[in-house]
Every structure is written in structure tokens, then in C-alpha cells.
Design a protein around this motif. Structure first.
Motif, PDB file in Angstrom:
ATOM      1  N   THR A 141       0.868  -1.178   0.000  1.00 35.41           N
ATOM      2  CA  THR A 141       0.000   0.000   0.000  1.00 35.41           C
ATOM      3  C   THR A 141       0.905   1.228   0.000  1.00 35.41           C
ATOM      4  O   THR A 141       1.902   1.268   0.725  1.00 35.41           O
ATOM      5  CB  THR A 141      -0.911   0.018   1.238  1.00 35.41           C
ATOM      6  OG1 THR A 141      -1.744  -1.144   1.225  1.00 35.41           O
ATOM      7  CG2 THR A 141      -1.798   1.258   1.239  1.00 35.41           C
ATOM      8  N   LEU A 142       0.569   2.213  -0.805  1.00 34.67           N
ATOM      9  CA  LEU A 142       1.423   3.391  -0.983  1.00 34.67           C
ATOM     10  C   LEU A 142       0.828   4.611  -0.299  1.00 34.67           C
ATOM     11  O   LEU A 142      -0.395   4.771  -0.241  1.00 34.67           O
ATOM     12  CB  LEU A 142       1.612   3.685  -2.469  1.00 34.67           C
ATOM     13  CG  LEU A 142       2.166   2.541  -3.325  1.00 34.67           C
ATOM     14  CD1 LEU A 142       2.287   2.989  -4.776  1.00 34.67           C
ATOM     15  CD2 LEU A 142       3.496   2.041  -2.792  1.00 34.67           C
ATOM     16  N   ALA A 143       1.711   5.475   0.186  1.00 35.25           N
ATOM     17  CA  ALA A 143       1.283   6.720   0.825  1.00 35.25           C
ATOM     18  C   ALA A 143       0.696   7.668  -0.203  1.00 35.25           C
ATOM     19  O   ALA A 143       0.868   7.504  -1.420  1.00 35.25           O
ATOM     20  CB  ALA A 143       2.481   7.366   1.526  1.00 35.25           C
ATOM     21  N   GLU A 144      -0.001   8.679   0.283  1.00 39.94           N
ATOM     22  CA  GLU A 144      -0.563   9.692  -0.602  1.00 39.94           C
ATOM     23  C   GLU A 144       0.555  10.399  -1.367  1.00 39.94           C
ATOM     24  O   GLU A 144       1.636  10.648  -0.829  1.00 39.94           O
ATOM     25  CB  GLU A 144      -1.362  10.717   0.209  1.00 39.94           C
ATOM     26  CG  GLU A 144      -2.609  10.156   0.873  1.00 39.94           C
ATOM     27  CD  GLU A 144      -3.601   9.621  -0.147  1.00 39.94           C
ATOM     28  OE1 GLU A 144      -3.743  10.255  -1.230  1.00 39.94           O
ATOM     29  OE2 GLU A 144      -4.216   8.576   0.122  1.00 39.94           O
ATOM     30  N   ASN A 145       0.282  10.692  -2.631  1.00 41.88           N
ATOM     31  CA  ASN A 145       1.246  11.402  -3.490  1.00 41.88           C
ATOM     32  C   ASN A 145       2.608  10.699  -3.512  1.00 41.88           C
ATOM     33  O   ASN A 145       3.659  11.350  -3.545  1.00 41.88           O
ATOM     34  CB  ASN A 145       1.403  12.854  -3.030  1.00 41.88           C
ATOM     35  CG  ASN A 145       0.095  13.609  -3.067  1.00 41.88           C
ATOM     36  OD1 ASN A 145      -0.614  13.589  -4.073  1.00 41.88           O
ATOM     37  ND2 ASN A 145      -0.253  14.262  -1.963  1.00 41.88           N
ATOM     38  N   PHE A 146       2.572   9.394  -3.501  1.00 42.09           N
ATOM     39  CA  PHE A 146       3.797   8.587  -3.438  1.00 42.09           C
ATOM     40  C   PHE A 146       4.791   8.992  -4.529  1.00 42.09           C
ATOM     41  O   PHE A 146       5.961   9.270  -4.255  1.00 42.09           O
ATOM     42  CB  PHE A 146       3.424   7.103  -3.577  1.00 42.09           C
ATOM     43  CG  PHE A 146       4.596   6.159  -3.629  1.00 42.09           C
ATOM     44  CD1 PHE A 146       5.144   5.659  -2.461  1.00 42.09           C
ATOM     45  CD2 PHE A 146       5.145   5.769  -4.839  1.00 42.09           C
ATOM     46  CE1 PHE A 146       6.221   4.779  -2.501  1.00 42.09           C
ATOM     47  CE2 PHE A 146       6.215   4.891  -4.895  1.00 42.09           C
ATOM     48  CZ  PHE A 146       6.756   4.398  -3.721  1.00 42.09           C
TER      49      PHE A 146
END
Length: 313
Positions: A184-189
Motif C-alpha cells: 500500500t502506498l502513501a498519498e502522493n507517493f
């Protein structure tokens, strides 16, 4: 008295003939030897044939006749551009790969990645990489001493990652970013990493997410906006999202061929088997054994929902 003189003269003629037959001509003229009969002793002590002697050298000794026979190399006479070849300039998104099991077995996780990456700016910028099937892979069985699989799933995962490293070496990629399919990726990765590209130091591995103390973080950090700061060190295991350099790919391939340990174990010099790589480093406990960097705040983690999907390798 005359016969003594004749005897000495005859002996001199015979010795002269023998000398000219067996000693190379120092002036470069041809002797009675064929080209294949002439030899030179190399620096390593091996004997090799010499078709002829170079001008200015002794035929058998390899000694310069005069110092002025050696030219001086010339430094460049123009301004030097302090750049390295493009192959060594790392953009983490030039080669972006997600390890996934081909076929129906990996479908649920592929769908997760398509949704997750589509939301985080990676649509059309990545490819799936075929994961090693630890139940059937013949190479995995051979490298782990099995007649056939099923084999160790963690070593199968390591072979999946190692095959990416081997491709990097074959294709001379400057770096590649590797994801596992439960990430799962962070926001604005993507944009946050792109903002940090110019400050990326020389590295073997950059971890965009990790497992402190070996425990998988199930939720992202509160900070979902900062440009990440890269810190030197080894923050913990897990390889669900990381960038590896060409040099790092060489080191990790050497360290885990044949496959012996999970992919994150290959990054720990304490676990390198038979001291096969980077023999100069200090392997004492607690010592960092590579050029490892990690992002703060973390930009990825393994959420429970994705981690529980079928098709994990």
C-alpha cells in the motif's frame, strides 16, 4: 706452433656458429630460429611464443632499450564536464516492477495493485514481474538441494527478486524500483519521491517502506505529505517497496547465488554465506554492511487487507 693456431681458430669458428644459432640477434636481424622457436617469459611466469621482437626491446628479456622510447600520455586539454554516463543516473521510476504470480493464482493481488497504483500516480509506469512458483520451480529446487519442489517459499521469493537483479546487470539499468504485490502506498507517493530524486546519494538500496523490529506496519504514518528525507542505516527487514542500484544488484546477486536466504536477509552482511562478496567490510554485530538508506516518513506498508489476499509468494 701453427697447428695450435689452427686448432684455436677452428674452435673459435665452431663456437661462433653455435652462438649465432642459439642467441637472438640484438640488432633485430633474422637468426636461424623459426618464429615459433622464439619464446618470452611473461610476468606471470608463463612461456609463450614470439613471432618477432619489437624494436627497442631485447628479444627474450622484455627490457626497454631506452627511456625515451616510452611516450608520455597527455591530459585532456578541454574543460571536463562533471557528469557520469546516463546508465548510472538513477530515476527510480525508469524501471518499476511488481512481483506477482502469473495466472489465476495472482489475479486478486494484481487487481489490488491496479487499483492502488492507479490512485498513486503510477498508472502505465510499471510492469508485473513473474514471481517464482515455490511449488514447481525447477531452478529453485536445484539451488536448494531438492529433487523437486514444493520448496521454501521465502527462498522462492528471494529468487524472484534475484532474477530482477540479474536482468538489471544484463541490461545495465542504473536502478530499478521493486514492489511486492501486497503493498500500500502513501498519498502522493510518486510526486514525493520525484521531489527527492536530485538529493539521492550513492546507494545500494533505498527502502521506501520497512518493518521495524520485523513487524509489518499495517497502517501508514500520520504524515502523508512531506517530501521524504533519506537516512543512512538499516531500519528493519521487509522488501515490499525499495529501489536497488546497479551496484546493489551485483552485490545482492553475488550474496544469494545459489539462493540461501530471503531477499532482505541477502541485504544483511551478517547473513552472507561463505563470504562471497564485499570481503573488506566489518561484519561485526550492529555494523551496517552496505550503502543502505531509508525514507522518513515511510511511503509504503503492507496493509492487512492486501496481505491476506490469495497468491502471496
Amino acid at each position: 706452433m701453427k697447428w695450435r693456431l689452427l686448432t684455436a681458430l677452428s674452435a673459435a669458428i665452431i663456437l661462433g656458429a653455435l652462438f649465432s644459432a642459439y642467441v637472438p640477434d640484438l640488432h633485430g636481424s633474422q637468426t636461424g630460429l623459426s618464429p615459433t622457436d622464439k619464446i618470452m617469459i611473461s610476468k606471470a611466469g608463463a612461456v609463450r611464443s614470439m613471432a618477432s621482437s619489437a624494436p627497442g626491446f631485447l628479444s627474450g628479456g622484455g627490457l626497454l632499450a631506452a627511456a625515451e622510447d616510452v611516450e608520455f600520455a597527455q591530459p585532456v586539454s578541454h574543460d571536463v564536464t562533471l557528469n557520469i554516463p546516463p546508465v548510472f543516473k538513477c530515476n527510480p521510476f525508469d524501471h518499476t516492477l511488481v512481483v506477482n504470480l502469473e495466472g489465476p493464482g495472482g489475479e486478486a493481488r494484481r487487481n489490488h495493485i491496479l487499483r492502488e497504483f492507479g490512485k498513486k500516480g503510477l498508472r502505465g509506469r510499471f510492469k508485473f514481474w513473474p514471481a517464482v512458483n515455490f511449488g514447481t520451480d525447477e531452478q529453485l529446487a536445484q539451488e536448494t538441494g531438492m529433487k523437486k519442489c514444493p520448496c521454501d517459499a521465502k527462498k522462492g521469493c528471494a529468487l524472484s527478486h534475484r532474477r530482477i537483479y540479474e536482468t538489471m546487470l544484463a541490461e545495465q539499468w542504473a536502478c530499478a524500483t521493486i514492489f511486492e504485490d501486497d503493498v500500500t502506498l502513501a498519498e502522493n507517493f510518486t510526486s514525493r519521491i520525484e521531489s527527492a530524486i536530485d538529493s539521492i546519494p550513492p546507494f545500494d538500496v533505498i527502502l521506501w517502506g520497512f518493518c521495524p523490529g520485523g513487524a509489518k506496519p499495517r497502517h501508514g504514518p500520520k504524515d502523508q505529505s512531506s517530501v521524504p528525507i533519506l537516512r543512512y542505516g538499516w531500519p528493519g527487514s521487509c522488501v515490499h517497496a525499495y529501489t536497488v542500484s546497479l551496484q546493489g544488484a551485483l552485490m545482492l546477486t553475488q550474496a544469494n547465488t545459489p539462493v540461501q536466504t530471503p531477499p532482505d536477509g541477502a541485504m544483511d552482511g551478517m547473513h552472507w554465506f561463505r563470504d562471497r562478496t564485499m570481503l573488506h567490510i566489518d561484519r561485526s554485530g550492529g555494523v551496517i554492511t552496505g550503502s543502505y538508506w531509508f525514507a522518513t516518513p515511510q511511503l509504503s506498508w503492507q496493509g492487512v487487507e492486501a496481505d491476506n489476499l490469495d497468491g502471496g509468494v
